[in-house]
Scaffold this active site. Sequence first.
Site, PDB file in Angstrom:
ATOM      1  N   TRP A   1      17.998  -4.598   1.674  1.00  0.00           N
ATOM      2  CA  TRP A   1      17.308  -3.416   2.212  1.00  0.00           C
ATOM      3  C   TRP A   1      18.273  -2.624   3.097  1.00  0.00           C
ATOM      4  O   TRP A   1      18.233  -1.392   3.144  1.00  0.00           O
ATOM      5  CB  TRP A   1      16.092  -3.853   3.029  1.00  0.00           C
ATOM      6  CG  TRP A   1      15.354  -2.686   3.654  1.00  0.00           C
ATOM      7  CD1 TRP A   1      14.349  -1.958   3.104  1.00  0.00           C
ATOM      8  CD2 TRP A   1      15.593  -2.103   4.950  1.00  0.00           C
ATOM      9  NE1 TRP A   1      13.943  -0.970   3.967  1.00  0.00           N
ATOM     10  CE2 TRP A   1      14.692  -1.041   5.106  1.00  0.00           C
ATOM     11  CE3 TRP A   1      16.464  -2.379   5.997  1.00  0.00           C
ATOM     12  CZ2 TRP A   1      14.629  -0.264   6.248  1.00  0.00           C
ATOM     13  CZ3 TRP A   1      16.425  -1.596   7.140  1.00  0.00           C
ATOM     14  CH2 TRP A   1      15.510  -0.551   7.248  1.00  0.00           C
ATOM     15  N   HIS A   2      19.135  -3.338   3.812  1.00  0.00           N
ATOM     16  CA  HIS A   2      20.029  -2.664   4.747  1.00  0.00           C
ATOM     17  C   HIS A   2      21.130  -1.881   4.046  1.00  0.00           C
ATOM     18  O   HIS A   2      21.752  -1.013   4.662  1.00  0.00           O
ATOM     19  CB  HIS A   2      20.654  -3.675   5.719  1.00  0.00           C
ATOM     20  CG  HIS A   2      19.701  -4.085   6.795  1.00  0.00           C
ATOM     21  ND1 HIS A   2      18.780  -5.070   6.613  1.00  0.00           N
ATOM     22  CD2 HIS A   2      19.506  -3.619   8.055  1.00  0.00           C
ATOM     23  CE1 HIS A   2      18.065  -5.207   7.713  1.00  0.00           C
ATOM     24  NE2 HIS A   2      18.477  -4.338   8.602  1.00  0.00           N
ATOM     25  N   GLY A   3      21.396  -2.180   2.811  1.00  0.00           N
ATOM     26  CA  GLY A   3      22.423  -1.405   2.130  1.00  0.00           C
ATOM     27  C   GLY A   3      22.767  -1.989   0.777  1.00  0.00           C
ATOM     28  O   GLY A   3      22.548  -3.175   0.529  1.00  0.00           O
TER      29      GLY A   3
ATOM     30  N   PHE B   1      20.747   3.443   6.573  1.00  0.00           N
ATOM     31  CA  PHE B   1      19.933   2.494   5.806  1.00  0.00           C
ATOM     32  C   PHE B   1      18.673   3.158   5.300  1.00  0.00           C
ATOM     33  O   PHE B   1      17.863   2.578   4.680  1.00  0.00           O
ATOM     34  CB  PHE B   1      19.608   1.261   6.646  1.00  0.00           C
ATOM     35  CG  PHE B   1      20.846   0.672   7.268  1.00  0.00           C
ATOM     36  CD1 PHE B   1      21.954   0.434   6.480  1.00  0.00           C
ATOM     37  CD2 PHE B   1      20.921   0.402   8.607  1.00  0.00           C
ATOM     38  CE1 PHE B   1      23.116  -0.078   7.035  1.00  0.00           C
ATOM     39  CE2 PHE B   1      22.075  -0.113   9.173  1.00  0.00           C
ATOM     40  CZ  PHE B   1      23.170  -0.348   8.388  1.00  0.00           C
TER      41      PHE B   1
END
Lengths: 463, 168
Positions: free
Chosen positions: A320-322, A463
């Site tokens: 999800w963060h990248g 993000f």
Amino acid sequence: MVFSSMTYLFVFLPMVLLAYFIAPPRARNMVLLAFSLIFYAWGEPVYIFLMLMSITVNYVFGRIISNNRANHSRYAKLNLGIAVGWNLLALGIFKYYPFVSSQLRGMGLKFIPAMKLILPIGISFYTFQAISYLVDVYRNKIRVQRGFFKFALYISMFPQLIAGPIVRYEDVEKQLTKRKVTLAMFGNGGEYFLRGLIKKVLLANQLGALYVQIESLGAAHASVLTAWLGAFAYTFQIYFDFSGYSDMAIGLGKMFGFRFPKNFDYPYTASSITSFWRRWHISLSSWFREYVYIPLGGKRVSPRKHVRNILIVWMLTGFWHGAGWNFVLWGLYYGILLLLEKYVVHDRISRHPWPGRILTFLLVTIGWMFFVHTDFSEMLTYVGHMFGVGCTFANATTGYFLRTGLLVLLLGMFFSTPIFHRLNEQFAVKYYTTSIAIRIVMFMLCIAALVYQSYNPFLYFRF
Amino acid sequence: MGEQWDIEKRRQLYIWVFQAVALTALFAFVWFIAHEKKYKEVDVPQLVADMSTITQDEWHEEDILSLKRRFGLAANDFAAVGYFGPNSNMDAAELLLVRVKEKSQIDAVVEAMKNRVAYQCTCFDGYGEDQMALLKDARYLTRGYYVFLIISSDATSVEREFLKQIEP
């Protein structure tokens, strides 16, 4: 637009406050919605169409699901699947397609088209809000929102649009229809906002500058102690940067009569990794718990499935963060640490809170080095330096960074504990006028720093 | 009963049409974004290094710390940065090319460049006639995701070369 920019502080914010409070109460949602769309369109107007599309699609699907959930539950479920699929497709294309296609093309699948897409700002946050809304409507936990503009405001509200907290619909449902701003609430919101600005401008940016200096050192200057100083600088930078943004978002929400949930609770004082994730980016952790972990069976399954569930959730959290393998590694790192805590260490940590706190902080610091280095060889080199691979323990450069960076690191450490908060509250009660004067001085210092710093992106914007 | 059935079928048809429109709109938007006029993606540090050879001995390559110190910009915040600074404190020529990650960064970069030029003007004002002439001719170019500052005795050639390199 960035909260910590002159344009925002001296043009956008005064304008939206003025327009909001002179507008009649019935028109205030429209004022906020209009300004939210301007805020989002600032600098990258084309992605406003994606957001409007997302609002319309989720609004209509919410209505379809709500209308069918009683008598045609399978049909409602099908539409929930389509709607969630649409959201994930949009997120997937813009956030993950460039990464996935480059990986596949690297494996020889050259027929897959390479597309360089710019990540629409805040897409991860508003998509997760929309999914939580649809699922909650399907589960009959909330009533469907029939007003299109109220729903549009829920998705696009500018204080938390770009970097959270991920606000669940049930948290703001009533406030979308009726809310009241008292002078005390407005003042409290202003205080939150100022606190966030100070965290960002006076702490995070200074710590970030220290980290950039250390990170850009050549191998000849590397040492164990310098690498740890850099890692600590980034650890505190990301905390003050992100929690600063959250404080500003919560503060702005209060200024407009909304109560957003808390997103941070002094995470670096946590005595275990489990506790750390209950205190860091709380809205994201609770989102994954509610919409992924529990539907997978949570912990009420066999140990084997429980291990699987935890690894899935943490891999997704990382992703999800990248779009990058380092984020997957970072997520799995936490998945493994949490499994070790649950199945190997058990409650031995909670019996020894202080060693637990130190160990947790060090593990989190190492974790951030996986997080920040998108290039694997750079990551391995840096983490290697932290453990003495190919460098000495300390050198002349370490002395320079200790002299120039130790103070800001100690300040970072102090302000990331609740001690300051408690002292500040006692001081404000005892010396009210002085505390107001101090706040004004701090605001002026922030402005002075902003004039000098020119550009202040928040780390979580990407993000 | 038949009428009810018709209404139900029509409602489902509308929903089906909406689903199709939602999906089509998403792909149409992606297609539009992917086919927007885009400037070529070039190796920014290399391009700046190439352009620095247009006029000899005006500048030299700088590190990211100089960028932070002089412009207040952190190289990590951008997709790519190439920076050549003046040879000495008595020179004013500079080349800074930034490829931003998102267009919302452009204003801040241009502002940082203007602040730098304004600061240099205060340094040279009153005694550095040649330097002031260069600074007054400073050029700020914005093309797509590129932001370029040129302070040079032959700014026109540098500008022309830059545009030639990035034009699609």
